[in-house]
Design a protein around this motif. Structure first.
Motif, PDB file in Angstrom:
ATOM      1  N   PHE A  29       0.822  -1.201   0.000  1.00  0.00           N
ATOM      2  CA  PHE A  29       0.000   0.000   0.000  1.00  0.00           C
ATOM      3  C   PHE A  29       0.860   1.257   0.000  1.00  0.00           C
ATOM      4  O   PHE A  29       0.509   2.256  -0.629  1.00  0.00           O
ATOM      5  CB  PHE A  29      -0.986  -0.004   1.158  1.00  0.00           C
ATOM      6  CG  PHE A  29      -2.013  -1.095   1.041  1.00  0.00           C
ATOM      7  CD1 PHE A  29      -2.616  -1.385  -0.177  1.00  0.00           C
ATOM      8  CD2 PHE A  29      -2.366  -1.855   2.134  1.00  0.00           C
ATOM      9  CE1 PHE A  29      -3.545  -2.405  -0.301  1.00  0.00           C
ATOM     10  CE2 PHE A  29      -3.303  -2.870   2.023  1.00  0.00           C
ATOM     11  CZ  PHE A  29      -3.896  -3.146   0.810  1.00  0.00           C
ATOM     12  N   ALA A  30       2.008   1.218   0.671  1.00  0.00           N
ATOM     13  CA  ALA A  30       2.933   2.357   0.617  1.00  0.00           C
ATOM     14  C   ALA A  30       3.393   2.585  -0.816  1.00  0.00           C
ATOM     15  O   ALA A  30       3.442   3.722  -1.297  1.00  0.00           O
ATOM     16  CB  ALA A  30       4.130   2.127   1.538  1.00  0.00           C
ATOM     17  N   PHE A  86      -4.373   7.891  13.818  1.00  0.00           N
ATOM     18  CA  PHE A  86      -3.803   8.923  12.953  1.00  0.00           C
ATOM     19  C   PHE A  86      -4.026   8.565  11.479  1.00  0.00           C
ATOM     20  O   PHE A  86      -4.418   9.413  10.674  1.00  0.00           O
ATOM     21  CB  PHE A  86      -2.309   9.105  13.241  1.00  0.00           C
ATOM     22  CG  PHE A  86      -1.656  10.090  12.329  1.00  0.00           C
ATOM     23  CD1 PHE A  86      -1.787  11.448  12.555  1.00  0.00           C
ATOM     24  CD2 PHE A  86      -0.918   9.661  11.232  1.00  0.00           C
ATOM     25  CE1 PHE A  86      -1.194  12.376  11.707  1.00  0.00           C
ATOM     26  CE2 PHE A  86      -0.325  10.577  10.374  1.00  0.00           C
ATOM     27  CZ  PHE A  86      -0.458  11.939  10.613  1.00  0.00           C
ATOM     28  N   VAL A  87      -3.766   7.301  11.126  1.00  0.00           N
ATOM     29  CA  VAL A  87      -3.952   6.845   9.743  1.00  0.00           C
ATOM     30  C   VAL A  87      -5.406   7.047   9.321  1.00  0.00           C
ATOM     31  O   VAL A  87      -5.678   7.516   8.204  1.00  0.00           O
ATOM     32  CB  VAL A  87      -3.502   5.376   9.581  1.00  0.00           C
ATOM     33  CG1 VAL A  87      -4.001   4.788   8.264  1.00  0.00           C
ATOM     34  CG2 VAL A  87      -1.993   5.268   9.679  1.00  0.00           C
ATOM     35  N   MET A  88      -6.345   6.708  10.199  1.00  0.00           N
ATOM     36  CA  MET A  88      -7.765   6.891   9.877  1.00  0.00           C
ATOM     37  C   MET A  88      -8.069   8.367   9.617  1.00  0.00           C
ATOM     38  O   MET A  88      -8.745   8.705   8.640  1.00  0.00           O
ATOM     39  CB  MET A  88      -8.669   6.413  11.016  1.00  0.00           C
ATOM     40  CG  MET A  88      -8.489   5.013  11.454  1.00  0.00           C
ATOM     41  SD  MET A  88      -8.844   3.812  10.191  1.00  0.00           S
ATOM     42  CE  MET A  88      -8.305   2.362  11.031  1.00  0.00           C
ATOM     43  N   LYS A 102      -0.252  15.251   1.260  1.00  0.00           N
ATOM     44  CA  LYS A 102      -0.892  14.602   2.399  1.00  0.00           C
ATOM     45  C   LYS A 102      -0.634  13.090   2.414  1.00  0.00           C
ATOM     46  O   LYS A 102      -0.833  12.431   3.429  1.00  0.00           O
ATOM     47  CB  LYS A 102      -2.396  14.846   2.394  1.00  0.00           C
ATOM     48  CG  LYS A 102      -2.794  16.259   2.766  1.00  0.00           C
ATOM     49  CD  LYS A 102      -4.309  16.347   2.819  1.00  0.00           C
ATOM     50  CE  LYS A 102      -4.793  17.708   3.215  1.00  0.00           C
ATOM     51  NZ  LYS A 102      -6.273  17.755   3.257  1.00  0.00           N
ATOM     52  N   LEU A 103      -0.207  12.543   1.284  1.00  0.00           N
ATOM     53  CA  LEU A 103       0.095  11.106   1.207  1.00  0.00           C
ATOM     54  C   LEU A 103       1.396  10.755   1.921  1.00  0.00           C
ATOM     55  O   LEU A 103       1.590   9.611   2.326  1.00  0.00           O
ATOM     56  CB  LEU A 103       0.185  10.660  -0.255  1.00  0.00           C
ATOM     57  CG  LEU A 103      -1.130  10.653  -1.026  1.00  0.00           C
ATOM     58  CD1 LEU A 103      -0.870  10.480  -2.507  1.00  0.00           C
ATOM     59  CD2 LEU A 103      -2.029   9.554  -0.507  1.00  0.00           C
ATOM     60  N   ASN A 108       5.072   7.033   4.674  1.00  0.00           N
ATOM     61  CA  ASN A 108       6.177   6.858   5.628  1.00  0.00           C
ATOM     62  C   ASN A 108       5.803   5.926   6.782  1.00  0.00           C
ATOM     63  O   ASN A 108       6.605   5.080   7.181  1.00  0.00           O
ATOM     64  CB  ASN A 108       6.651   8.208   6.155  1.00  0.00           C
ATOM     65  CG  ASN A 108       7.373   9.009   5.101  1.00  0.00           C
ATOM     66  OD1 ASN A 108       7.991   8.454   4.194  1.00  0.00           O
ATOM     67  ND2 ASN A 108       7.288  10.323   5.184  1.00  0.00           N
ATOM     68  N   ILE A 109       4.605   6.061   7.312  1.00  0.00           N
ATOM     69  CA  ILE A 109       4.170   5.190   8.409  1.00  0.00           C
ATOM     70  C   ILE A 109       4.141   3.744   7.939  1.00  0.00           C
ATOM     71  O   ILE A 109       4.668   2.851   8.606  1.00  0.00           O
ATOM     72  CB  ILE A 109       2.795   5.624   8.958  1.00  0.00           C
ATOM     73  CG1 ILE A 109       2.944   6.931   9.738  1.00  0.00           C
ATOM     74  CG2 ILE A 109       2.181   4.535   9.830  1.00  0.00           C
ATOM     75  CD1 ILE A 109       1.614   7.578  10.105  1.00  0.00           C
ATOM     76  N   ASN A 110       3.527   3.507   6.777  1.00  0.00           N
ATOM     77  CA  ASN A 110       3.463   2.129   6.274  1.00  0.00           C
ATOM     78  C   ASN A 110       4.854   1.553   6.058  1.00  0.00           C
ATOM     79  O   ASN A 110       5.115   0.396   6.408  1.00  0.00           O
ATOM     80  CB  ASN A 110       2.657   2.069   4.977  1.00  0.00           C
ATOM     81  CG  ASN A 110       1.172   2.026   5.203  1.00  0.00           C
ATOM     82  OD1 ASN A 110       0.677   2.319   6.283  1.00  0.00           O
ATOM     83  ND2 ASN A 110       0.441   1.673   4.170  1.00  0.00           N
ATOM     84  N   ARG A 111       5.749   2.340   5.487  1.00  0.00           N
ATOM     85  CA  ARG A 111       7.115   1.842   5.244  1.00  0.00           C
ATOM     86  C   ARG A 111       7.839   1.540   6.548  1.00  0.00           C
ATOM     87  O   ARG A 111       8.518   0.514   6.661  1.00  0.00           O
ATOM     88  CB  ARG A 111       7.908   2.869   4.427  1.00  0.00           C
ATOM     89  CG  ARG A 111       7.505   2.894   2.981  1.00  0.00           C
ATOM     90  CD  ARG A 111       8.306   3.913   2.217  1.00  0.00           C
ATOM     91  NE  ARG A 111       7.963   3.859   0.793  1.00  0.00           N
ATOM     92  CZ  ARG A 111       8.179   4.845  -0.056  1.00  0.00           C
ATOM     93  NH1 ARG A 111       8.760   5.962   0.346  1.00  0.00           N
ATOM     94  NH2 ARG A 111       7.830   4.726  -1.318  1.00  0.00           N
TER      95      ARG A 111
END
Length: 122
Positions: A29-30, A86-88, A102-103, A108-111
């Motif tokens: 998804f990242a 936060f992701v939501m 905004k992406l 970064n979080i997913n990675r």
């Protein structure tokens, strides 16, 4: 050859640990979000679909870590839950007012979480 690759992928998924599967999903998804960002606005029509899939994965994470019998230490569980919240929020902001920058946070979080999950398997 294509059928062989699909058979390998299916076997790999059946034998992968849950952490490796979670890491692979987050990384996928990242990557998809990065591709949308890199080709903005041409691929903007793909954004909601990828955001929804990413949100579903994070919903599962939050649901799992908020259970009392989850094996992770409470502070780690709280951090994962906070990241999920936060992701939501970022997801809904992006759906309401899409902007490529905004992406970055979601990518970064997913990675980072994907890398952490893979590192935990070493």
């Amino acid at each position: 050859m294509h059928q062989g690759a699909l058979a390998y992928q299916k076997t790999a998924q059946q034998t992968a640990s849950p952490r490796n599967l979670e890491a692979a999903l987050l990384a996928r998804f990242a990557s998809q979000l990065q591709q949308i960002r890199d080709t903005w606005p041409e691929r903007m029509d793909e954004l909601d679909g990828v955001l929804n899939k990413n949100r579903k994965v994070w919903s599962i994470f939050v649901s799992a870590v908020t259970k009392d019998d989850h094996p992770l230490p409470a502070p780690v569980r709280q951090n994962v839950a906070n990241l999920g919240i936060f992701v939501m929020g970022q997801t809904y902001e992006l759906m309401a007012a899409p902007r490529p920058e905004k992406l970055d946070a979601l990518i970064n979080i997913n990675r980072q979480i994907s890398a952490g999950l893979r590192g935990a398997n070493s």
